[in-house]
Write a protein that holds these residues in place. Structure first.
Motif, PDB file in Angstrom:
ATOM      1  N   ARG A 201       0.825  -1.208   0.000  1.00  0.00           N
ATOM      2  CA  ARG A 201       0.000   0.000   0.000  1.00  0.00           C
ATOM      3  C   ARG A 201       0.857   1.255   0.000  1.00  0.00           C
ATOM      4  O   ARG A 201       0.537   2.238  -0.676  1.00  0.00           O
ATOM      5  CB  ARG A 201      -0.948  -0.021   1.198  1.00  0.00           C
ATOM      6  CG  ARG A 201      -2.034  -1.091   1.092  1.00  0.00           C
ATOM      7  CD  ARG A 201      -3.094  -0.948   2.160  1.00  0.00           C
ATOM      8  NE  ARG A 201      -2.607  -1.252   3.504  1.00  0.00           N
ATOM      9  CZ  ARG A 201      -2.587  -2.470   4.018  1.00  0.00           C
ATOM     10  NH1 ARG A 201      -2.996  -3.522   3.303  1.00  0.00           N
ATOM     11  NH2 ARG A 201      -2.151  -2.672   5.260  1.00  0.00           N
ATOM     12  N   ALA A 202       1.951   1.236   0.750  1.00  0.00           N
ATOM     13  CA  ALA A 202       2.834   2.397   0.796  1.00  0.00           C
ATOM     14  C   ALA A 202       3.501   2.645  -0.559  1.00  0.00           C
ATOM     15  O   ALA A 202       3.568   3.785  -1.036  1.00  0.00           O
ATOM     16  CB  ALA A 202       3.893   2.198   1.876  1.00  0.00           C
ATOM     17  N   VAL A 203       3.989   1.580  -1.186  1.00  0.00           N
ATOM     18  CA  VAL A 203       4.636   1.712  -2.500  1.00  0.00           C
ATOM     19  C   VAL A 203       3.647   2.238  -3.530  1.00  0.00           C
ATOM     20  O   VAL A 203       3.969   3.130  -4.332  1.00  0.00           O
ATOM     21  CB  VAL A 203       5.245   0.363  -2.927  1.00  0.00           C
ATOM     22  CG1 VAL A 203       5.585   0.371  -4.412  1.00  0.00           C
ATOM     23  CG2 VAL A 203       6.486   0.055  -2.096  1.00  0.00           C
ATOM     24  N   LEU A 204       2.440   1.691  -3.548  1.00  0.00           N
ATOM     25  CA  LEU A 204       1.446   2.136  -4.531  1.00  0.00           C
ATOM     26  C   LEU A 204       1.054   3.594  -4.323  1.00  0.00           C
ATOM     27  O   LEU A 204       0.934   4.361  -5.293  1.00  0.00           O
ATOM     28  CB  LEU A 204       0.212   1.239  -4.466  1.00  0.00           C
ATOM     29  CG  LEU A 204       0.390  -0.179  -4.995  1.00  0.00           C
ATOM     30  CD1 LEU A 204      -0.867  -1.014  -4.740  1.00  0.00           C
ATOM     31  CD2 LEU A 204       0.713  -0.168  -6.494  1.00  0.00           C
ATOM     32  N   GLN A 205       0.865   3.995  -3.075  1.00  0.00           N
ATOM     33  CA  GLN A 205       0.494   5.389  -2.832  1.00  0.00           C
ATOM     34  C   GLN A 205       1.604   6.330  -3.276  1.00  0.00           C
ATOM     35  O   GLN A 205       1.347   7.369  -3.894  1.00  0.00           O
ATOM     36  CB  GLN A 205       0.175   5.604  -1.355  1.00  0.00           C
ATOM     37  CG  GLN A 205      -0.324   7.017  -1.039  1.00  0.00           C
ATOM     38  CD  GLN A 205      -0.593   7.226   0.430  1.00  0.00           C
ATOM     39  OE1 GLN A 205      -0.342   6.350   1.256  1.00  0.00           O
ATOM     40  NE2 GLN A 205      -1.108   8.395   0.778  1.00  0.00           N
ATOM     41  N   TYR A 206       2.843   5.978  -2.954  1.00  0.00           N
ATOM     42  CA  TYR A 206       3.981   6.792  -3.383  1.00  0.00           C
ATOM     43  C   TYR A 206       4.055   6.851  -4.907  1.00  0.00           C
ATOM     44  O   TYR A 206       4.216   7.925  -5.497  1.00  0.00           O
ATOM     45  CB  TYR A 206       5.259   6.206  -2.802  1.00  0.00           C
ATOM     46  CG  TYR A 206       6.530   6.890  -3.235  1.00  0.00           C
ATOM     47  CD1 TYR A 206       7.081   7.912  -2.474  1.00  0.00           C
ATOM     48  CD2 TYR A 206       7.188   6.506  -4.401  1.00  0.00           C
ATOM     49  CE1 TYR A 206       8.262   8.546  -2.868  1.00  0.00           C
ATOM     50  CE2 TYR A 206       8.368   7.126  -4.800  1.00  0.00           C
ATOM     51  CZ  TYR A 206       8.899   8.144  -4.035  1.00  0.00           C
ATOM     52  OH  TYR A 206      10.059   8.758  -4.442  1.00  0.00           O
ATOM     53  N   ALA A 207       3.938   5.695  -5.560  1.00  0.00           N
ATOM     54  CA  ALA A 207       4.048   5.650  -7.017  1.00  0.00           C
ATOM     55  C   ALA A 207       2.951   6.461  -7.687  1.00  0.00           C
ATOM     56  O   ALA A 207       3.183   7.094  -8.731  1.00  0.00           O
ATOM     57  CB  ALA A 207       4.016   4.203  -7.501  1.00  0.00           C
ATOM     58  N   ARG A 208       1.751   6.469  -7.128  1.00  0.00           N
ATOM     59  CA  ARG A 208       0.653   7.247  -7.727  1.00  0.00           C
ATOM     60  C   ARG A 208       0.932   8.740  -7.712  1.00  0.00           C
ATOM     61  O   ARG A 208       0.411   9.475  -8.553  1.00  0.00           O
ATOM     62  CB  ARG A 208      -0.656   6.950  -6.990  1.00  0.00           C
ATOM     63  CG  ARG A 208      -1.210   5.551  -7.227  1.00  0.00           C
ATOM     64  CD  ARG A 208      -2.595   5.378  -6.628  1.00  0.00           C
ATOM     65  NE  ARG A 208      -3.004   3.969  -6.647  1.00  0.00           N
ATOM     66  CZ  ARG A 208      -3.077   3.194  -5.586  1.00  0.00           C
ATOM     67  NH1 ARG A 208      -2.798   3.697  -4.374  1.00  0.00           N
ATOM     68  NH2 ARG A 208      -3.434   1.924  -5.694  1.00  0.00           N
ATOM     69  N   GLN A 209       1.729   9.179  -6.751  1.00  0.00           N
ATOM     70  CA  GLN A 209       2.087  10.602  -6.719  1.00  0.00           C
ATOM     71  C   GLN A 209       2.981  10.982  -7.899  1.00  0.00           C
ATOM     72  O   GLN A 209       3.057  12.156  -8.275  1.00  0.00           O
ATOM     73  CB  GLN A 209       2.828  10.933  -5.416  1.00  0.00           C
ATOM     74  CG  GLN A 209       2.103  10.542  -4.150  1.00  0.00           C
ATOM     75  CD  GLN A 209       0.781  11.241  -3.983  1.00  0.00           C
ATOM     76  OE1 GLN A 209       0.693  12.462  -4.100  1.00  0.00           O
ATOM     77  NE2 GLN A 209      -0.264  10.458  -3.738  1.00  0.00           N
ATOM     78  N   LEU A 210       3.647   9.991  -8.477  1.00  0.00           N
ATOM     79  CA  LEU A 210       4.611  10.250  -9.541  1.00  0.00           C
ATOM     80  C   LEU A 210       4.087   9.902 -10.927  1.00  0.00           C
ATOM     81  O   LEU A 210       4.286  10.651 -11.887  1.00  0.00           O
ATOM     82  CB  LEU A 210       5.892   9.435  -9.280  1.00  0.00           C
ATOM     83  CG  LEU A 210       6.637   9.704  -7.961  1.00  0.00           C
ATOM     84  CD1 LEU A 210       7.790   8.719  -7.816  1.00  0.00           C
ATOM     85  CD2 LEU A 210       7.142  11.143  -7.921  1.00  0.00           C
ATOM     86  N   ASP A 211       3.410   8.745 -11.049  1.00  0.00           N
ATOM     87  CA  ASP A 211       3.071   8.232 -12.378  1.00  0.00           C
ATOM     88  C   ASP A 211       1.973   7.178 -12.220  1.00  0.00           C
ATOM     89  O   ASP A 211       2.233   6.073 -11.720  1.00  0.00           O
ATOM     90  CB  ASP A 211       4.329   7.624 -13.021  1.00  0.00           C
ATOM     91  CG  ASP A 211       4.105   7.087 -14.416  1.00  0.00           C
ATOM     92  OD1 ASP A 211       2.945   6.833 -14.795  1.00  0.00           O
ATOM     93  OD2 ASP A 211       5.104   6.893 -15.137  1.00  0.00           O
ATOM     94  N   ALA A 212       0.778   7.514 -12.648  1.00  0.00           N
ATOM     95  CA  ALA A 212      -0.345   6.582 -12.508  1.00  0.00           C
ATOM     96  C   ALA A 212      -0.106   5.300 -13.285  1.00  0.00           C
ATOM     97  O   ALA A 212      -0.498   4.208 -12.845  1.00  0.00           O
ATOM     98  CB  ALA A 212      -1.641   7.248 -12.968  1.00  0.00           C
ATOM     99  N   GLY A 213       0.551   5.412 -14.442  1.00  0.00           N
ATOM    100  CA  GLY A 213       0.832   4.217 -15.234  1.00  0.00           C
ATOM    101  C   GLY A 213       1.794   3.281 -14.531  1.00  0.00           C
ATOM    102  O   GLY A 213       1.606   2.059 -14.528  1.00  0.00           O
ATOM    103  N   LEU A 214       2.835   3.851 -13.911  1.00  0.00           N
ATOM    104  CA  LEU A 214       3.781   3.040 -13.148  1.00  0.00           C
ATOM    105  C   LEU A 214       3.074   2.379 -11.972  1.00  0.00           C
ATOM    106  O   LEU A 214       3.273   1.180 -11.710  1.00  0.00           O
ATOM    107  CB  LEU A 214       4.927   3.914 -12.653  1.00  0.00           C
ATOM    108  CG  LEU A 214       5.924   3.256 -11.698  1.00  0.00           C
ATOM    109  CD1 LEU A 214       6.612   2.068 -12.361  1.00  0.00           C
ATOM    110  CD2 LEU A 214       6.948   4.282 -11.208  1.00  0.00           C
ATOM    111  N   ALA A 215       2.224   3.139 -11.287  1.00  0.00           N
ATOM    112  CA  ALA A 215       1.504   2.575 -10.149  1.00  0.00           C
ATOM    113  C   ALA A 215       0.615   1.417 -10.585  1.00  0.00           C
ATOM    114  O   ALA A 215       0.535   0.384  -9.902  1.00  0.00           O
ATOM    115  CB  ALA A 215       0.676   3.657  -9.469  1.00  0.00           C
TER     116      ALA A 215
END
Length: 496
Positions: A201-215
């Motif tokens: 959950r922490a990784v996904l939330q962080y990744a969404r702040q940067l790039d929705a496709g990466l998340a």
């Protein structure tokens, strides 16, 4: 002319063959291994635990050697790099045994060697990233990552130069996605409930702040298995270094030590291959929560029992407490007759064997585990270690008299420390000190006062069967001096 001072010989690949015959060494050609794991946080626990499991399987599968990455300090790198990553593990028992561990092939310091760390994370040969960074290192919030944490905020502002574990994980995955490389599995090995789920959950939330496709790619493709680890690992000190170096005949800058017992349970959820962990004794299970509960109730609850009752008996360590016959017998009955029945059935788990292993660990004279330290934070520990078991026993109609004795022991411990003016280490320290000083030894009034601690007792404080059993246990401990405590523990008829 003075003779030159001879160079100090260090543990290394070049000195392995000269080590004494009684020292175990890697049973494989280290040069033939390749790095398949990046590990963040190569402190004493990782090197005494997971790295040893990997060392056990490299002879049969050489593709899983470790690149150890420190997130902050260069100390481990500077100690182990001159030793080719080798170090000594001292197994503490009646007779200390030494083993040189060879599974760490590369040691990096992330702030000083960023490109090398990123290259490893992007390497297709690396298929597993593991972590032992303590709960604090994950920068977690209640349901994800703490976006306001200074390390996370800095990484979001400059994601290509990460500093946090979450930042490194996501940047490595971004590089792999961009290069068409399959992702690595991310395995937390910290003692954190639902560690894999919370890290995901922490990784996904962080990744969404940067790039929705990466998340989205991470959510679909990356596995975050849960795990549970256990082994007592005292800190390395100068005495250990001197002892190990004397026995080796060469210097080891940073040996580690632990008890012989070790446990590692892992959820079998890997997406890009995995080490054959089961060959090294790792338990693969879909029910990590069940194993966590077994550890909490059969290891941690008896630990707290020994801490409070042993302290009242004026004992100092777990091993000393286990040499007190009345206390050792009480703890064993508590485990076998009151706690084991509260555990669910787990595949591959033998509760009786687990009880035997724990009792053997408790008796180990080489581990100086202080009761005073285990007694810390009782207001936080008792609800999860003992009170949950009591509530379930009440619901199931099982007896709770014996389970109430360590709870009453905590109350007596608080009372004793407060009247002696000894500070408690507890989030409720001030309130407990006031409560303890006000206690008179009366089982009705004293227990009623403790039960007003809603954050500790919750709904149990209004359960008449619990209140009655707790008052009875408190009364049996009397003045809480060693004689009264020993008599209460020996009174098996009073705790049925």
């Amino acid at each position: 002319m003075a003779s030159p001072v001879p160079a100090i010989r260090r543990l290394s690949d070049g000195t392995l063959a000269a080590l004494p015959a009684g020292v175990a060494v890697p049973a494989y050609d280290r040069a033939s291994t390749s790095i398949g794991i990046v590990h963040f946080g190569p402190g004493a626990f990782h090197r005494a635990h997971q790295a040893v499991y990997i060392d056990d399987l490299l002879a049969g599968d050489p593709d899983w050697a470790i690149c150890a990455v420190s997130l902050h300090s260069a100390g481990v790198r500077d100690a182990l790099r001159p030793q080719d990553g080798l170090y000594t593990l001292a197994l503490l028992g009646e007779r200390e045994r030494l083993r040189v561990v060879g599974s760490i092939r590369e040691v990096l310091c992330a702030p000083q060697e960023r490109e090398a760390v990123l290259a490893r994370l992007a390497d297709p040969g690396v298929r597993l990233v593991t972590l032992t960074i303590t709960e604090k290192g994950y920068c977690l919030s209640a349901d994800g990552v703490d976006l306001a944490h200074p390390d996370i905020a800095a990484d979001l502002a400059s994601p290509r130069t990460p500093g946090s574990a979450i930042g490194w994980l996501v940047e490595g995955l971004r590089l792999r996605r961009g290069r068409g490389v399959a992702p690595y599995t991310v395995l937390s090995c910290d003692n954190l409930a639902d560690n894999g789920g919370r890290l995901r959950r922490a990784v996904l939330q962080y990744a969404r702040q940067l790039d929705a496709g990466l998340a989205g790619w991470i959510e679909a493709e990356v596995a975050f298995p849960r795990s549970m680890v256990d082994s007592i690992t005292p800190a390395s000190d100068d005495a250990l270094r001197e002892r190990v170096s004397a026995r080796l005949g060469v210097d080891d800058a940073w040996p580690v030590q632990r008890e012989p017992y070790t446990q590692w349970v892992v959820e079998d959820d890997f997406r890009n291959g995995r080490p054959p962990l089961e060959r090294a004794g790792v338990v693969l299970s879909a029910d990590i929560a069940g194993y966590d509960r077994a550890k909490l109730r059969l290891l941690n609850a008896p630990h707290s029992t020994l801490a409070y009752l042993g302290s009242l008996l004026e004992l100092d360590t777990v091993a000393e407490a286990m040499r007190e016959p009345c206390l050792a017998a009480f703890v064993e009955r508590l485990m076998r007759e009151d706690i084991v029945p509260s555990l669910p059935t787990l595949d591959g788990f033998d509760p009786e064997a687990y009880v035997e292993a724990i009792l053997e660990r408790f008796r180990n004279p080489a581990i100086r585990h202080l009761l005073a330290q285990i007694a810390w934070d009782g207001s936080q520990k008792l609800p999860v270690r003992l009170l949950g078991t009591i509530a379930e026993a009440l619901d199931a109609g099982r007896p709770i008299a014996r389970l109430c004795v360590p709870v009453a022991g905590w109350m007596c411990f608080v009372r004793r420390q407060a009247t002696r003016g000894i500070a408690l280490v507890d989030p409720l320290a001030d309130a407990l000190a006031r409560l303890g000083r006000a206690c008179s030894g009366d089982p009705v009034r004293d227990v009623e006062a403790f039960l007003r601690l809603d954050s500790v007792f919750g709904a149990l404080s209004g359960e008449p069967r619990f209140v009655h059993a707790l008052r009875a246990a408190y009364a049996r401990l009397g003045d809480a001096l060693p004689g009264a405590v020993a008599a209460a523990l020996a009174d098996e008829g009073g705790v049925q």
